[in-house]
Design a protein around this motif. Structure first.
Motif, PDB file in Angstrom:
ATOM      1  N   UNK A   1       0.812  50.382  64.648  1.00 20.66           N
ATOM      2  CA  UNK A   1      -0.417  50.905  65.243  1.00 20.66           C
ATOM      3  C   UNK A   1      -0.771  50.112  66.513  1.00 20.66           C
ATOM      4  N   UNK A   2      -0.677  48.783  66.432  1.00 20.28           N
ATOM      5  CA  UNK A   2      -0.994  47.923  67.573  1.00 20.28           C
ATOM      6  C   UNK A   2       0.008  48.150  68.703  1.00 20.28           C
ATOM      7  N   UNK A   3       1.287  48.235  68.362  1.00 22.25           N
ATOM      8  CA  UNK A   3       2.326  48.445  69.367  1.00 22.25           C
ATOM      9  C   UNK A   3       2.152  49.804  70.046  1.00 22.25           C
ATOM     10  N   UNK A   4       1.774  50.814  69.270  1.00 27.01           N
ATOM     11  CA  UNK A   4       1.529  52.137  69.867  1.00 27.01           C
ATOM     12  C   UNK A   4       0.470  52.046  70.962  1.00 27.01           C
ATOM     13  N   UNK A   5      -0.599  51.310  70.697  1.00 20.67           N
ATOM     14  CA  UNK A   5      -1.673  51.142  71.689  1.00 20.67           C
ATOM     15  C   UNK A   5      -1.174  50.366  72.905  1.00 20.67           C
ATOM     16  N   UNK A   6      -0.421  49.297  72.663  1.00 20.05           N
ATOM     17  CA  UNK A   6       0.107  48.503  73.771  1.00 20.05           C
ATOM     18  C   UNK A   6       1.104  49.311  74.607  1.00 20.05           C
ATOM     19  N   UNK A   7       1.865  50.159  73.941  1.00 22.68           N
ATOM     20  CA  UNK A   7       2.825  51.002  74.653  1.00 22.68           C
ATOM     21  C   UNK A   7       2.094  52.015  75.539  1.00 22.68           C
ATOM     22  N   UNK A   8       1.014  52.591  75.040  1.00 22.95           N
ATOM     23  CA  UNK A   8       0.217  53.533  75.840  1.00 22.95           C
ATOM     24  C   UNK A   8      -0.386  52.860  77.063  1.00 22.95           C
ATOM     25  N   UNK A   9      -0.644  51.560  76.962  1.00 20.24           N
ATOM     26  CA  UNK A   9      -1.195  50.797  78.084  1.00 20.24           C
ATOM     27  C   UNK A   9      -0.101  50.316  79.037  1.00 20.24           C
ATOM     28  N   UNK A  10       1.150  50.600  78.706  1.00 16.49           N
ATOM     29  CA  UNK A  10       2.259  50.189  79.557  1.00 16.49           C
ATOM     30  C   UNK A  10       2.600  48.711  79.463  1.00 16.49           C
ATOM     31  N   UNK A  11       2.221  48.061  78.354  1.00 18.96           N
ATOM     32  CA  UNK A  11       2.445  46.628  78.202  1.00 18.96           C
ATOM     33  C   UNK A  11       3.706  46.287  77.423  1.00 18.96           C
ATOM     34  N   UNK A  12       4.144  47.201  76.571  1.00 13.56           N
ATOM     35  CA  UNK A  12       5.391  47.019  75.816  1.00 13.56           C
ATOM     36  C   UNK A  12       6.173  48.320  75.848  1.00 13.56           C
ATOM     37  N   UNK A  13       7.458  48.197  75.521  1.00  8.28           N
ATOM     38  CA  UNK A  13       8.291  49.389  75.405  1.00  8.28           C
ATOM     39  C   UNK A  13       9.251  49.202  74.244  1.00  8.28           C
TER      40      UNK A  13
END
Length: 142
Positions: free
Chosen positions: A72-84
């Motif tokens: 869930x946290x990674x999904x949010x970070x991915x939407x922000x362009x911070x992780x892939x």
């Protein structure tokens, strides 16, 4: 000479209170500092723990949470362009999570502000190491 059960219970209660108090102060510190960067505390924790590409299980272990919460946290970070999410180098069924250049830059800023006025900052490096060893020893008891 052994300690009485009452004295031992009192000592353990006091230690538990201190450990809990420090944990609450650290959580509050992370939450406050994360907010200055527009992050939630779990997002900040994930970024702090991403010293390199990690599987979701590795990240969840470092965050001390279930993999579904880390997802869930990674999904949010991915939407922000911070992780892939990237292909795992040796397991084609798995993915690893890696910081984007923007995520790496934000992580560096985060690490800097987390070190400011940290609840553990009053302890020397030697004291922090000793505390780490003691807590590790307490956690490794069966």
């Amino acid at each position: 000479m052994s300690t009485s059960p009452e004295a031992q219970a009192t000592a353990e209660r006091q230690l538990c209170g201190l450990v809990n108090g420090v944990a609450q102060q650290i959580a509050h510190h992370v939450q406050e500092r994360a907010a200055t960067l527009g992050l939630t505390a779990p997002q900040a924790t994930a970024l702090r723990e991403m010293s390199g590409p990690l599987t979701m299980r590795e990240l969840a272990d470092r965050m001390s949470c279930e993999p579904s919460n880390a997802t869930f946290v990674v999904d949010k970070l991915e939407k922000q362009g911070l992780v892939e999410r990237q292909a795992h180098p040796t397991d084609r069924r798995a993915k690893v999570i890696a910081l984007t250049p923007e995520g790496a830059e934000l992580r560096e800023r985060l690490l800097g502000i987390l070190s400011q006025d940290s609840p553990l900052g009053a302890l020397s490096a030697q004291q922090q190491s000793a505390l780490h060893d003691l807590l590790q020893q307490a956690l490794s008891r069966p």
